[in-house]
Motif scaffolding. Structure first.
Motif, mmCIF file in Angstrom:
data_model
loop_
_atom_site.group_PDB
_atom_site.id
_atom_site.type_symbol
_atom_site.label_atom_id
_atom_site.label_comp_id
_atom_site.label_asym_id
_atom_site.label_seq_id
_atom_site.Cartn_x
_atom_site.Cartn_y
_atom_site.Cartn_z
ATOM 1 N N VAL A 289 0.614 -1.224 0.146
ATOM 2 C CA VAL A 289 -0.150 0.056 -0.035
ATOM 3 C C VAL A 289 0.805 1.229 0.018
ATOM 4 O O VAL A 289 0.472 2.466 -0.719
ATOM 5 N N SER A 290 1.897 1.445 0.818
ATOM 6 C CA SER A 290 2.743 2.428 0.855
ATOM 7 C C SER A 290 3.321 2.689 -0.496
ATOM 8 O O SER A 290 3.531 3.772 -0.836
ATOM 9 N N GLY A 291 3.816 1.521 -1.018
ATOM 10 C CA GLY A 291 4.477 1.798 -2.407
ATOM 11 C C GLY A 291 3.459 2.091 -3.523
ATOM 12 O O GLY A 291 3.926 3.072 -4.335
ATOM 13 N N CYS A 292 2.271 1.783 -3.354
ATOM 14 C CA CYS A 292 1.316 2.446 -4.307
ATOM 15 C C CYS A 292 0.946 3.845 -4.092
ATOM 16 O O CYS A 292 0.808 4.657 -5.008
ATOM 17 N N LEU A 293 1.225 4.234 -2.802
ATOM 18 C CA LEU A 293 0.730 5.746 -2.575
ATOM 19 C C LEU A 293 1.867 6.576 -3.142
ATOM 20 O O LEU A 293 1.838 7.723 -3.228
ATOM 21 N N LEU A 294 3.146 6.038 -2.580
ATOM 22 C CA LEU A 294 4.509 6.618 -3.120
ATOM 23 C C LEU A 294 4.331 6.766 -4.774
ATOM 24 O O LEU A 294 4.717 8.129 -5.063
ATOM 25 N N TRP A 295 3.793 5.890 -5.278
ATOM 26 C CA TRP A 295 3.763 6.158 -6.977
ATOM 27 C C TRP A 295 2.708 6.999 -7.327
ATOM 28 O O TRP A 295 2.808 7.864 -8.185
ATOM 29 N N TYR A 296 1.675 7.037 -6.354
ATOM 30 C CA TYR A 296 0.304 8.021 -6.756
ATOM 31 C C TYR A 296 0.700 9.404 -6.548
ATOM 32 O O TYR A 296 0.333 10.206 -7.381
ATOM 33 N N PHE A 297 1.656 9.701 -5.430
ATOM 34 C CA PHE A 297 1.923 11.003 -5.084
ATOM 35 C C PHE A 297 3.348 11.391 -5.637
ATOM 36 O O PHE A 297 4.117 12.372 -5.040
ATOM 37 N N ARG A 298 4.006 10.573 -6.535
ATOM 38 C CA ARG A 298 5.257 10.758 -6.793
ATOM 39 C C ARG A 298 5.617 12.215 -7.364
ATOM 40 O O ARG A 298 6.686 12.760 -7.236
ATOM 41 N N SER A 299 4.542 12.846 -8.151
ATOM 42 C CA SER A 299 4.813 14.250 -8.383
ATOM 43 C C SER A 299 4.911 15.162 -7.482
ATOM 44 O O SER A 299 5.499 16.524 -7.834
ATOM 45 N N LYS A 300 4.239 15.016 -6.405
ATOM 46 C CA LYS A 300 4.498 15.966 -5.216
ATOM 47 C C LYS A 300 5.730 15.597 -4.134
ATOM 48 O O LYS A 300 5.851 16.340 -3.249
ATOM 49 N N LEU A 301 6.389 14.679 -4.296
ATOM 50 C CA LEU A 301 7.589 14.375 -3.636
ATOM 51 C C LEU A 301 9.080 14.710 -4.572
ATOM 52 O O LEU A 301 8.837 14.714 -5.874
ATOM 53 N N SER A 302 9.948 15.053 -3.896
ATOM 54 C CA SER A 302 11.246 15.234 -4.577
ATOM 55 C C SER A 302 11.724 13.890 -5.040
ATOM 56 O O SER A 302 11.447 12.796 -4.446
ATOM 57 N N SER A 303 12.799 13.934 -5.823
ATOM 58 C CA SER A 303 13.257 12.654 -6.301
ATOM 59 C C SER A 303 13.972 11.852 -5.340
ATOM 60 O O SER A 303 13.948 10.637 -5.306
ATOM 61 N N THR A 304 14.470 12.431 -4.643
ATOM 62 C CA THR A 304 15.564 11.920 -3.488
ATOM 63 C C THR A 304 14.539 11.289 -2.349
ATOM 64 O O THR A 304 14.753 9.879 -1.965
ATOM 65 N N LYS A 305 13.437 11.853 -1.932
ATOM 66 C CA LYS A 305 12.455 11.219 -1.086
ATOM 67 C C LYS A 305 11.870 10.080 -1.801
ATOM 68 O O LYS A 305 11.567 9.125 -1.158
ATOM 69 N N LEU A 306 11.480 10.140 -3.362
ATOM 70 C CA LEU A 306 10.646 9.193 -3.900
ATOM 71 C C LEU A 306 11.749 7.850 -3.884
ATOM 72 O O LEU A 306 11.261 6.558 -3.478
ATOM 73 N N ILE A 307 13.071 8.119 -4.273
ATOM 74 C CA ILE A 307 14.162 7.041 -4.433
ATOM 75 C C ILE A 307 14.192 6.456 -2.984
ATOM 76 O O ILE A 307 14.084 5.299 -2.898
ATOM 77 N N LEU A 308 14.279 7.329 -2.010
ATOM 78 C CA LEU A 308 14.490 6.769 -0.438
ATOM 79 C C LEU A 308 13.450 5.844 -0.246
ATOM 80 O O LEU A 308 13.607 4.760 0.358
ATOM 81 N N GLY A 309 12.399 6.251 -0.420
ATOM 82 C CA GLY A 309 10.872 5.635 0.134
ATOM 83 C C GLY A 309 11.109 4.063 -0.642
ATOM 84 O O GLY A 309 10.658 3.220 0.085
#
Length: 419
Positions: A289-309
């Motif tokens: 679920v966390s992975g799906c949420l990360l992908w859904y909100f990927r445009s609102k996160l910095s690339s560093t936070k997305l990769i780290l997540g």
């Protein structure tokens, strides 16, 4: 300073550097770290010796290189199941006075280095330096590249299949037949090159030479079959001997389902047949679920936070699922990734990849499938192209690979099953 920069840009230097750095991690893990660890319940104590590089299939290659082939019956395990080129070359090196362990390690490592070099130049010729570097790094640092150092056939097989695919792209048909035949003399999955080359020859309207060289790839297995007929009066002895490892061929639905259950609900729950410990499935569900949420909100996160997540979630899934998770990810994820990459990498490499996966999924069990998938060089080519576009993802993935490669090396040195 200028010479240093020129050296870093050198293609040959990069391939050697990837080989040397990844092999150093493996050797340090096997020879220095593993002997300091306690003996695992189902393994052996690792020692500072050449013996840590020999386990499982290595023993069969030692038997063949030392005593030659034997064939008991079609139901028992027999050396004839293992193809001849690797043990033959090891035997030739042993004739120089080197023990089996040294000869086997030397051959596999040098072949793996050559495979990295061939891969680098092949990708660089078609896609440029960045893609070549990432493809080479992927092949060198993938955790199953441990089998490019221990006494197995991975180095030799990757060298021959990569060289054959590169030669086909360059329309060097004598080289296609030569390298392809060597691949089928090393391992039976080399036969996947034949339909790949035939299909590409038809699709790309190549001449008769392409068709002849495609069929000539089978000479390796044909010569081995002739040898089996002469020596054992059974041209398919290497096929019949497989029954010592698996009762039948075909897709192992039950085995794959069990691996999925091990990943999703955990070993204890999977073995009992019902949920005894809810923590594992809860953590797995949370991660997905966390992975799906990360992908859904990927445009609102910095690339560093997305990769780290995603890095942390993948680490959690690996800790939860272990080998079954890696197995499913590499095989089924590899098939999906190959499909996504089908328009980006050479046609012959794409068809070879799919034919190889078809063989993998129909061997009758799920043992070693992740190692066989690693041996499909098409995946490294596609991954190189992907990471060249997203290098930050590449650094995160390579750091995860470094953790796994050291872990896998220790396990192999302790005689624990890996793949």
């Amino acid at each position: 300073m200028i010479k240093t920069k020129e050296l870093l840009k050198n293609s040959l230097f990069f391939a050697i550097a990837m080989w040397l750095s990844s092999r150093l991690v493996i050797v340090i893990a096997m020879l220095l770290i593993a002997p300091l660890l306690p003996t695992p319940p189902n393994g052996i104590a690792a020692t500072f010796s050449w013996n840590v590089f020999s386990a499982w299939d290595s023993i069969w290659y030692q038997i063949i290189a030392t005593f030659g082939y034997g064939y008991t019956n079609e139901y028992g395990q027999s050396a004839v199941a293992f193809f001849p080129l690797f043990p033959l070359l090891v035997h030739l090196i042993m004739s120089l006075g080197l023990p089996f362990e040294v000869a086997g390690v030397l051959l596999n490592n040098l072949a793996f280095l050559a495979a990295l070099i061939v891969l680098y130049f092949w990708v660089e010729e078609n896609y440029g330096t960045h893609a070549a570097r990432w493809a080479t790094a992927t092949l060198a640092w993938c955790p199953y590249s441990v089998y490019g150092t221990v006494i197995y056939t991975e180095g030799l097989f990757l060298l021959f299949t990569t060289a054959a695919l590169r030669a086909f792209e360059k329309q060097q048909y004598l080289s296609v037949a030569f390298w392809g035949a060597l691949s089928t003399a090393t391992r039976s999955p080399g036969m996947a090159l034949i339909p790949a080359f035939l299909f590409a020859s038809l699709k790309e309207r190549r001449g008769m030479k392409a068709y002849i060289s495609s069929l000539a790839v089978g000479l390796g297995v044909l010569i081995y079959s002739l040898y089996c007929q002469i020596k054992f009066s059974d041209a398919l002895a290497f096929v019949h001997a497989q029954k010592g490892w698996r009762s039948s061929a075909g897709f192992d639905l039950q085995g794959w389902w069990y691996n999925l259950m091990l990943t999703v609900i955990g070993p204890g729950n999977a073995q009992s047949g019902h949920i005894q410990d809810p923590l594992h499935p809860i953590l797995f569900t949370f991660s997905i679920v966390s992975g799906c949420l990360l992908w859904y909100f990927r445009s609102k996160l910095s690339s560093t936070k997305l990769i780290l997540g995603f890095y942390l979630l993948n680490l959690i899934l690996w800790l939860l699922g272990g080998d079954p998770y890696i197995k499913i990810l590499l095989v089924f994820g590899g098939i999906y990734f190959l499909w996504l990459s089908r328009n980006k990498i050479p046609l012959a490499a794409v068809v070879y990849g799919f034919c190889s996966f078809l063989l993998i999924l129909n061997i009758g069990n799920t043992l070693s499938v992740e190692r066989y998938a690693y041996g499909i060089v098409s995946l490294s080519v596609g991954f190189g192209l992907l990471l060249a576009r997203y290098p930050r993802w590449g650094y995160a993935i390579m750091s995860f690979f470094a953790i796994l490669i050291a872990t896998f090396a220790i396990r192999f040195s302790q005689d624990l099953w890996l793949a």
